[in-house]
Structure formats: C-alpha cells, structure tokens
Motif scaffolding. Structure first.
Motif, PDB file in Angstrom:
ATOM      1  N   GLY A 397      66.432 127.142  20.902  1.00 17.09           N
ATOM      2  CA  GLY A 397      66.556 128.156  19.861  1.00 17.09           C
ATOM      3  C   GLY A 397      65.672 129.356  20.036  1.00 17.09           C
ATOM      4  O   GLY A 397      65.972 130.431  19.546  1.00 17.09           O
ATOM      5  N   PRO A 399      61.913 130.885  22.504  1.00 17.52           N
ATOM      6  CA  PRO A 399      60.907 130.515  23.490  1.00 17.52           C
ATOM      7  C   PRO A 399      59.874 129.602  22.834  1.00 17.52           C
ATOM      8  O   PRO A 399      59.519 129.790  21.672  1.00 17.52           O
ATOM      9  CB  PRO A 399      60.262 131.865  23.863  1.00 17.52           C
ATOM     10  N   ASP A 421      63.432 122.133  27.814  1.00 23.93           N
ATOM     11  CA  ASP A 421      63.487 123.391  27.054  1.00 23.93           C
ATOM     12  C   ASP A 421      64.811 124.033  27.437  1.00 23.93           C
ATOM     13  O   ASP A 421      64.975 124.510  28.549  1.00 23.93           O
ATOM     14  CB  ASP A 421      62.281 124.252  27.461  1.00 23.93           C
ATOM     15  N   THR A 422      65.760 123.999  26.496  1.00 27.48           N
ATOM     16  CA  THR A 422      67.137 124.349  26.840  1.00 27.48           C
ATOM     17  C   THR A 422      67.476 125.752  26.358  1.00 27.48           C
ATOM     18  O   THR A 422      67.415 126.029  25.167  1.00 27.48           O
ATOM     19  CB  THR A 422      68.107 123.342  26.192  1.00 27.48           C
ATOM     20  N   GLN A 425      73.228 129.854  24.038  1.00 25.42           N
ATOM     21  CA  GLN A 425      73.572 130.699  22.884  1.00 25.42           C
ATOM     22  C   GLN A 425      74.877 130.205  22.233  1.00 25.42           C
ATOM     23  O   GLN A 425      75.642 129.494  22.882  1.00 25.42           O
ATOM     24  CB  GLN A 425      73.850 132.132  23.351  1.00 25.42           C
ATOM     25  N   THR A 426      75.124 130.677  21.016  1.00 26.33           N
ATOM     26  CA  THR A 426      76.400 130.379  20.370  1.00 26.33           C
ATOM     27  C   THR A 426      77.542 130.736  21.325  1.00 26.33           C
ATOM     28  O   THR A 426      78.519 130.001  21.446  1.00 26.33           O
ATOM     29  CB  THR A 426      76.533 131.209  19.068  1.00 26.33           C
ATOM     30  N   ASP A 510      69.389 138.881  26.132  1.00 24.68           N
ATOM     31  CA  ASP A 510      68.003 138.415  26.282  1.00 24.68           C
ATOM     32  C   ASP A 510      67.322 139.095  27.469  1.00 24.68           C
ATOM     33  O   ASP A 510      67.964 139.415  28.470  1.00 24.68           O
ATOM     34  CB  ASP A 510      67.967 136.898  26.551  1.00 24.68           C
ATOM     35  N   ARG A 525      65.062 138.492  22.606  1.00 22.71           N
ATOM     36  CA  ARG A 525      66.179 139.431  22.520  1.00 22.71           C
ATOM     37  C   ARG A 525      65.727 140.846  22.879  1.00 22.71           C
ATOM     38  O   ARG A 525      64.615 141.255  22.547  1.00 22.71           O
ATOM     39  CB  ARG A 525      66.739 139.457  21.092  1.00 22.71           C
ATOM     40  N   ARG A 536      69.401 133.122  14.085  1.00 21.46           N
ATOM     41  CA  ARG A 536      69.702 134.450  14.556  1.00 21.46           C
ATOM     42  C   ARG A 536      70.086 135.344  13.392  1.00 21.46           C
ATOM     43  O   ARG A 536      70.969 134.992  12.612  1.00 21.46           O
ATOM     44  CB  ARG A 536      70.900 134.281  15.484  1.00 21.46           C
TER      45      ARG A 536
HETATM   46  O1  PRX Z   1      67.246 134.666  22.396  1.00 25.19           O
HETATM   47  C1  PRX Z   1      67.778 133.430  22.829  1.00 25.19           C
HETATM   48  C2  PRX Z   1      67.316 132.338  21.895  1.00 25.19           C
HETATM   49  O2  PRX Z   1      68.334 132.176  20.930  1.00 25.19           O
HETATM   50  C3  PRX Z   1      69.418 133.077  21.200  1.00 25.19           C
HETATM   51  C4  PRX Z   1      70.720 132.424  20.860  1.00 25.19           C
HETATM   52  O3  PRX Z   1      70.759 132.158  19.489  1.00 25.19           O
HETATM   53  P1  PRX Z   1      71.947 131.321  18.880  1.00 25.19           P
HETATM   54  O4  PRX Z   1      73.242 131.865  19.350  1.00 25.19           O
HETATM   55  O5  PRX Z   1      71.731 131.242  17.421  1.00 25.19           O
HETATM   56  O6  PRX Z   1      71.810 129.895  19.530  1.00 25.19           O
HETATM   57  C5  PRX Z   1      70.655 129.146  19.293  1.00 25.19           C
HETATM   58  C6  PRX Z   1      70.844 127.773  19.857  1.00 25.19           C
HETATM   59  C7  PRX Z   1      71.394 127.715  21.223  1.00 25.19           C
HETATM   60  C8  PRX Z   1      69.280 133.398  22.660  1.00 25.19           C
HETATM   61  O7  PRX Z   1      69.907 134.620  22.982  1.00 25.19           O
HETATM   62  N1  PRX Z   1      67.102 131.062  22.592  1.00 25.19           N
HETATM   63  C9  PRX Z   1      67.876 129.955  22.523  1.00 25.19           C
HETATM   64  N2  PRX Z   1      67.319 128.960  23.239  1.00 25.19           N
HETATM   65  C10 PRX Z   1      66.185 129.442  23.790  1.00 25.19           C
HETATM   66  C11 PRX Z   1      66.056 130.782  23.377  1.00 25.19           C
HETATM   67  N3  PRX Z   1      65.026 131.550  23.790  1.00 25.19           N
HETATM   68  C12 PRX Z   1      64.120 130.991  24.607  1.00 25.19           C
HETATM   69  N4  PRX Z   1      64.169 129.715  25.017  1.00 25.19           N
HETATM   70  C13 PRX Z   1      65.173 128.895  24.644  1.00 25.19           C
HETATM   71  N5  PRX Z   1      65.192 127.630  25.045  1.00 25.19           N
END
Ligand code: PRX
Length: 656
Positions: A397, A399, A421-422, A425-426, A510, A525, A536
């Motif tokens: 979600g 960093p 640490d995955t 994004q949506t 990102d 972002r 988000r």
């Molecule tokens: O900025 C990144 C951050 O969450 C964004 C995607 O948000 P969303 O679509 O709501 O999905 C969240 C769940 C997958 C990305 O563009 N993000 C997601 N995972 C990471 C992350 N930033 C850093 N490390 C991560 N592991």
C-alpha cells in the motif's frame, strides 16, 4: 507534472537501513522458488518467451471450460489475453475445491468485531454462492448487468462477489467508509442495476449506518431497480416497499443449484473505482481470465502457499487488496482465508494478535500504516499472544519505513519470518514487484525485484532509462494478464492517464529508483494522488468537495508528511468575501468533505489564507504549499511565483 507528493523536492531516497536479510534457510528449503538463481532463470525465461510463460501458467492454474487458442493480442494500449477461452471465476475459486479433498476445508474463517465467528467450508461456500446467485437472478440480474456492493466486512460480501462472478455480472464494491454522495457517483457512473447493502456494520463498537447512506444514494440513482439488505445489526432500518428486500428472506427460498455461466476470457469481472489526479474517480475495469491468473499466480508464489496455510489479509474488500488477496487469489488456490470485520484496536490493541493465535494464522498481509500504529501502541499487545504459527509476513500500500520493517520482522515475525514488501496498484490487479520469500534477499524499504513475467523500468521524462541509483518514473514495458483493460466508459482517459507519458509503455504514476542489484525502491506518487494510511485519495477530489461549500472561493490540497499515516491531508482555503475565518468554519468544512467523500478524506489541517501561491499563468504552485505544510524551507525555484508576499504570509500563518 508535480514533484513527489508529500516530500517536496526531487525523487530521492529517504531510507537509510542498509542491512540485507537473506531468506531463512529453513524457509528456503521448503519453498516453491528457493534460490535467486531459480528466480532469475524464471524471470529471464518469461522475458524471452512471455506468451509461452503466461500460456503455461494459465493452463496450470485455471480450470477452463473451453481452452484458449491465442495467448495475447497486443494493440497498445489494449491487450486481450487468452482469446477463445471460456471459464468461470466462481467455479475456479469455489466449485473445483468443493468437490475434492478440500470440500470440508475452511474457505473462509470470519471474525466479527463484536466477537461472533463463522467458518465456511468450500462445500458450504459453493451452496451460499449459488443461492445468492439465484437471488440475484430472481431480481433480473443477467450476464453483463452491473451489481453494486456497499457492505461491511462480512462473509456475505465475499459471497456476493462470487455470486456475481458466477452469473457474469460485473460487481463494483464501494468501501463502506464512503459517503452517500460518493456511493451515488459510482453507481451512476457504471449504471448498476442492483445494490446489495446491509442494515449496518460494526466499527469500533459503533454501527456504521450503511442502509441510511445507501438510501441517500439510491434516491439519485435511477438505474437501481432493487436493493438487497443483509441483516447484520439490531438496528431498525426503513425498507422501501417494492425496492428493498431482506437478504435472508430471498435466500431462504433460493435453490443451491446454479450453473456457473461460461464467460469469455475478456469479459469484465469487476469495476473498482479509485482516485486519480483529477476530481472524478476512475472505474478500473478488470477481466475474467487475466485477473484470475494474475491473482492466483502471485498469491501462490509471493506467499509461497502450502496446503495447510491459514492466510490473513487485513485489507477491506472495498479496496483492491481485499479483492485480490482476501477473495480471489487465496480462494483460487484453495487455501483458508481469514476475514476480520472491524478495527484493529477493538476491543483492544491486541485484536489482530488474538485472531492469529486463535486461528493459527501462518501468513499475515497488512499495511505499513497499520504496523506503525502497532509500534506506537507497544510490544505488550503482541507479546500477550502466541504468534509462533506465523511463517511469512507481507506489506502493501505504501513504502515501508525501515523502522517499521525491522519492528515487524522482530516483534511480529520473531526474526524467523521473511517479509514480502509487495508493490502494485488497483490498475495492475496483482502484485508486480516483490521478493519471493524463499529466493530473494530482502532489504527494508525495497519491494526488491519484479515477479517473473513483469518488466518494469525507471525512466526519465523523455522515456529513456535512468542509470542505476538515480530516481525516475516507474513504467511497465510489457503487457501482463491482470492489467486493467480500460476505464469504465472513458477509454480516452485511460489512454491519457497511463499511456500518453511513454507511448506503448504503462506509466504507474510512481517515482522509483533501481539499485545496482536490480532492486526497486518505490518513492511514492509523482502525480496529484495522496496516499493516506495506504488509501489513495485525489487532491482534486478533495478540492472540489471544499469549493462546493458556499463559503469557499478557492482550495488547494496537498500531502503533509505524517509519522502514522504516511501522508496527512492539508488544505489551503481562501474564503468568499464576507466569510469569517473561524474555527467553527474549519469544522464545518471538514464535515462537508466527509459528507461529499467519506471520513477517510477528512482534512487533517485546514489553513485559511488570503490567496494561494500561483504562477504568472495562474497555476497553483503546490510544491510551495507542500513545503509550507511540511514546515520546510522551499529550496526550489520561486521566480515564477506571481506574488512572493503570499508565501511569506503563508509561512506566518498558524496551523490547525
Ligand atoms: O504509490 C504506490 C503505492 O500505492 C499506490 C497504489 O494504490 P492503490 O491502487 O490504492 O493500491 C494499493 C494496494 C495495492 C501505488 O501507486 N504502493 C502500493 N504498494 C506499495 C506502494 N508504494 C510503495 N511500496 C509498496 N509496496
């Protein structure tokens, strides 16, 4: 384009921990992918022969009704995967396990916030899903009709998703924390025909009035023909004659026999709205085969699934993480998925740890923001419980700061559990960059390496790769099966948002850096999207909510660094003449944003100002506002600022 939101300045690492954590030997010895060499061979092979790679996986992991004939048709920016094939996602996630040795295995273990619990076996899940599919059919839902789900975290939400999948009716889940207005906007955008909701849901001991919110929305949604209401609380709710029906009344007479509809690979499975850099949420459209493969494959390899795993993803199904890693990915693999309804600190701060002990959870997947809250609450809460069943930890979600990573590793994982640490994004549907726990040495703060089949690159603004160690923009250069196909009803915006920056390559929004070992460090972002507690939010959406209040002339919203939430919402507001800048008005404006969007968008700080810093061409200089919100000096160029005194005034103003 804006700079990295929240941080101000250029894209640079703020992370300092340098230790490397190799996969524990004992873990690696039992892992599916058990060495870096093996990972690299897989990645290279997938890079060289992507269609063979994905085609083989699709045959291995999906049960097809009719086999596909073409793996990929790629006409950038549109991909079609597994053409000619037919399948059903509910049959893959439920039926195929309900008939074999997994029939009596728990598919879902659910824990309600007040303490009630339910365990649903694969066999029982098949009956429940089939019954609710028949309920929807009885309400006239056919293949292709959109069904909106606005529910608490109860098993019926997963059941409703799978029932929609069984019929081929795309679902759109709207997180229960969104307001009536936000729900209405989403229903209107996708013309949903049926809304499934509940009388309420529990959150920190209180009832969230979902039905009342739903009523407020449906009044503005002429496409909704029926509302199905699940009884979850003891609260009385008004039912509208002819429109509203109780779930239990309808399900009581529904048959548990409902054939799964054969769907084409490219048929839409669901639409999920997410915030973009403009005001209107985007309807991310995912398809049947590609999404199923992406989630099934990544759950299997990233969490190194074993038959007896008890897997706990703490995300709400209202977000993509809940879709992919609570419902579809784990169930496609036939594991046991744990689902919790409420807050992590109810009735006390040990709630997650109690769930882990009670149900012998082996894999925990949660968000950095939650880990930071656990740290703040203290070790005494996890220490109260036996967490020795855990073997693997995940985060998603945002960093993760090294302090939180190390705490997670030591206090929750007892030093023995790898952390994945995955990053995803949506839009990507499934995990893209992540350690494989038996193969990849982990580094606190890095999502490490791309999964086999995924080809990311860090680019400069002209689309050229930047040298290792330098910050740039993260793009994905090859199509992948679980990628979004378009934005619901707005293909122009799809092209513009994701494909115009680097034609033919997907732009993630990102910033990132790749080190000399090939590890990716995600920097957050680079557009006007905020990440507040892993959620988000669009700055523009909050700005439009603010300016829709009659007292507001203009508003600018930026992210402010926050120890717990990652980013907090800071709003700079100019008032219409004659309006007094009072604390009462600040409260009213915050309440107005909650009404328009939901509590998750409530500004943490509202600052009244006489004017906003603008360039000579009238553009708000958000970079300066971010620096003001963060309380740091602006180092960047201010020569285009129209009136330097605005900045001086802002710096003198009080926060609060
Ligand atoms: O900025 C990144 C951050 O969450 C964004 C995607 O948000 P969303 O679509 O709501 O999905 C969240 C769940 C997958 C990305 O563009 N993000 C997601 N995972 C990471 C992350 N930033 C850093 N490390 C991560 N592991």
């Amino acid at each position: 384009m804006a700079n990295q939101s929240g941080g101000g300045g250029s894209i640079e690492s703020v992370l300092v921990e340098n230790r490397v954590f190799p996969p524990p030997k004992e873990f690696a010895s039992r892992a599916q992918i058990s060495s870096l060499d093996q990972y690299e061979q897989l990645w290279d092979r997938a890079r060289a022969e992507p269609e063979a790679f994905w085609g083989e996986l699709a045959n291995e992991l999906i049960t097809w009704i009719r086999p596909f004939s073409t793996v990929l048709e790629w006409t950038p920016p549109h991909a079609k995967w597994f053409l000619g094939g037919t399948l059903n996602v509910a049959a893959n996630c439920v039926d195929r396990h309900a008939e074999g040795p997994r029939a009596d295995k728990p598919a879902l273990i659910w824990v309600g916030e007040p303490g009630d619990e339910r365990t649903i076996s694969y066999k029982e899940l098949k009956d429940e899903v089939s019954k609710f599919a028949n309920v929807l059919k009885g309400l006239g839902v056919k293949k292709g009709d959109v069904v909106a789900l606005y529910m608490p975290m109860v098993p019926e939400l997963a059941i409703a998703c799978l029932a929609c999948a069984r019929l081929g009716a795309p679902h759109t889940v709207v997180f229960g924390g969104f307001s009536s207005e936000a729900l209405a906007g989403r229903i209107q955008d996708c013309s949903a025909k049926v809304l499934v909701t509940a009388d309420g849901g529990y959150r920190r001991g209180k009832v969230v009035p979902l039905k009342a919110n739903a009523d407020g929305a449906v009044d503005h949604c002429p496409t909704i023909e029926s509302v199905v209401v699940l009884k979850r609380t003891d609260d009385d709710v008004p039912m509208v004659e002819g429109r509203d029906r109780w779930w239990h009344d309808l399900a009581a007479s529904a048959s548990a026999d409902c054939p799964a509809e054969p769907m084409d690979s490219e048929d839409t499975l669901f639409i999920l709205y997410t915030s973009g850099s403009t005001g209107k949420p985007k309807g991310i459209q995912h398809t049947t085969a590609g999404y199923l493969l992406g989630t099934a494959y990544t759950t299997k390899v990233v969490f190194d699934l074993k038959e007896d795993d008890v897997y706990f993803c703490t995300a709400d199904i209202g977000w993509i993480t809940g879709h992919s890693y609570l419902v579809y990915g784990p169930l496609a693999n036939g594991v046991t998925s744990v689902m919790y309804e409420g807050a992590p600190n109810f009735p006390d701060e040990a709630r997650f740890w109690k769930i882990i002990e009670d149900h012998k959870v082996t894999i925990l997947y949660t968000a950095p923001t939650a880990i930071r809250a656990f740290m703040k609450w203290g070790k005494q809460f996890p220490k109260r419980h036996d967490l020795s069943s855990l073997r693997l930890l995940g985060t998603v979600g945002e960093p993760i700061n090294p302090e939180a990573w190390i705490w997670y590793n030591e206090v929750i994982g007892g030093g023995r559990c790898p952390i994945v640490d995955t990053w995803w994004q949506t839009e990507t549907g499934a995990i893209m960059i992540s350690p494989l726990p038996g193969a990849t040495p982990t580094r606190p703060g890095s999502a490490t390496r791309p999964l086999p089949g995924i080809v990311p690159e860090v680019l400069d603004h002209d689309g050229n790769p930047v040298p290792d160690g330098h910050g740039g923009l993260l793009a994905i250069t090859q199509p992948w099966p679980s990628m979004l196909r378009t934005l619901w009803g707005d293909d122009d915006r799809y092209r513009q948002t994701y494909w115009s920056m680097f034609p033919g390559r997907y732009f993630t929004g990102d910033g990132a850096r790749k080190d000399a070992d090939g590890n990716f460090w995600i920097m957050g972002r680079v557009d006007d999207v905020l990440n507040v507690s892993g959620h988000r939010l669009s700055t523009m959406e909050i700005e439009s909510a603010l300016v829709s209040h009659p007292a507001v002339a203009e508003a600018a919203v930026v992210g402010k660094p926050d120890d717990l939430k990652g980013q907090a919402v800071a709003a700079f507001v100019t008032l219409e003449s004659g309006q007094d800048p009072t604390d009462a008005l600040k409260k009213a404006l915050a309440a107005h944003v909650v009404k328009e969007i939901g509590a998750l968008a409530r500004p943490d700080v509202i600052r009244f100002t006489e004017s906003l810093p603008k360039t000579r061409s009238g553009k708000i200089m958000r970079r300066l506002l971010r620096d003001v919100a963060a309380g740091v000096e602006s180092t960047g160029d201010t020569t285009t600022l129209e009136d330097l005194s605005v900045l001086a005034q802002l710096r003198q103003g009080d926060e609060g």
